[in-house]
Motif scaffolding. Structure first.
Motif, PDB file in Angstrom:
ATOM      1  N   ALA A  24      52.427 -12.706   5.155  1.00 17.18           N
ATOM      2  CA  ALA A  24      51.830 -11.659   5.949  1.00 17.18           C
ATOM      3  C   ALA A  24      50.529 -11.345   5.179  1.00 17.18           C
ATOM      4  O   ALA A  24      49.502 -11.383   5.813  1.00 17.18           O
ATOM      5  CB  ALA A  24      52.620 -10.458   6.055  1.00 17.18           C
ATOM      6  N   TYR A  27      47.876 -14.224   5.956  1.00 16.87           N
ATOM      7  CA  TYR A  27      47.433 -14.283   7.245  1.00 16.87           C
ATOM      8  C   TYR A  27      46.676 -13.203   7.557  1.00 16.87           C
ATOM      9  O   TYR A  27      45.478 -13.195   8.112  1.00 16.87           O
ATOM     10  CB  TYR A  27      48.692 -14.472   8.466  1.00 16.87           C
ATOM     11  CG  TYR A  27      49.374 -15.989   8.462  1.00 16.87           C
ATOM     12  CD1 TYR A  27      48.507 -16.939   8.710  1.00 16.87           C
ATOM     13  CD2 TYR A  27      50.513 -16.011   8.356  1.00 16.87           C
ATOM     14  CE1 TYR A  27      49.056 -18.270   8.666  1.00 16.87           C
ATOM     15  CE2 TYR A  27      51.095 -17.428   8.365  1.00 16.87           C
ATOM     16  CZ  TYR A  27      50.354 -18.220   8.814  1.00 16.87           C
ATOM     17  OH  TYR A  27      50.909 -19.520   8.569  1.00 16.87           O
ATOM     18  N   ALA A  28      46.607 -12.042   7.001  1.00 18.90           N
ATOM     19  CA  ALA A  28      46.100 -10.768   7.283  1.00 18.90           C
ATOM     20  C   ALA A  28      44.877 -10.806   6.695  1.00 18.90           C
ATOM     21  O   ALA A  28      43.845 -10.380   7.179  1.00 18.90           O
ATOM     22  CB  ALA A  28      46.686  -9.569   6.855  1.00 18.90           C
ATOM     23  N   ALA A 114      50.624 -12.084  11.426  1.00 18.95           N
ATOM     24  CA  ALA A 114      50.546 -11.470  10.086  1.00 18.95           C
ATOM     25  C   ALA A 114      51.447 -10.380  10.516  1.00 18.95           C
ATOM     26  O   ALA A 114      52.625 -10.185   9.663  1.00 18.95           O
ATOM     27  CB  ALA A 114      49.441 -10.741   9.428  1.00 18.95           C
TER      28      ALA A 114
END
Length: 191
Positions: A24, A27-28, A114
């Motif tokens: 997460a 990806y964020a 995310a």
């Protein structure tokens, strides 16, 4: 194989949660860097590499936690229930991902990914805790005094040794434990 040997000695639930949180955050970082104007190809490579590593740990942990959740007598049905949606997701997910990119733009589609991993990590907190599994079946053999390897190295070397000596795929890769590598459960260090 090292990931399997390590995960076998960890709390599977914790591995799943940490792997999802790592994915997460990684990806964020992509839409955040894009928004700040600092997105680079190097960052995309790093995110791809590190999320791939987190995925390996997540997948091994997920397959290791399943027997404890459903019991051996329901394992075949549970594996089928897991593999079916995974296969569908592998086929339909690519098209849905492309559609999300078209609708939202790539950075926002990655932000949705995310959020999905964050939601998964939060949902996994409700999973009942499973104990760290035993590393051997039966009594623990005492390694010779000359064997000064760590338990993690022991599990990995045992797995590699077993794979090298099997003429065909080992039974644990074709039976109801299809996710398991032959690890220190089936042999001890120094064999």
């Amino acid at each position: 194989m090292p990931a399997g040997a390590w995960v076998d000695r960890m709390h599977h639930r914790r591995v799943l949660i940490v792997a999802d949180l790592v994915k997460a955050v990684l990806y964020a970082s992509v839409p955040l860097a894009w928004w700040l104007g600092g997105l680079s190809l190097g960052q995309l490579y790093a995110v791809a590499l590190l999320t791939g590593g987190a995925t390996v740990f997540f997948d091994v942990g997920a397959q290791s936690v399943l027997p404890g959740l459903v019991g051996r007598e329901h394992l075949v049905d549970a594996n089928a229930a897991v593999v079916g949606p995974m296969a569908f997701g592998n086929v339909a997910g690519r098209g849905a991902g492309g559609m999300l990119v078209q609708l939202l733009t790539a950075p926002l589609a990655i932000a949705v990914t995310a959020l999905g991993h964050l939601g998964s990590a939060l949902r996994l907190t409700a999973l009942r805790r499973t104990p760290i599994p035993a590393t051997t079946v039966g009594p623990t053999p005492t390694p010779p005094a000359s064997a000064h390897r760590s338990p993690r190295a022991c599990g990995t070397s045992s797995a590699l040794r077993n794979c090298a000596h099997w003429p065909s795929p080992p039974p644990s890769t074709t039976s109801d434990r299809s996710w398991s590598t032959p690890s220190s459960r089936s042999c001890s260090c120094g064999n």
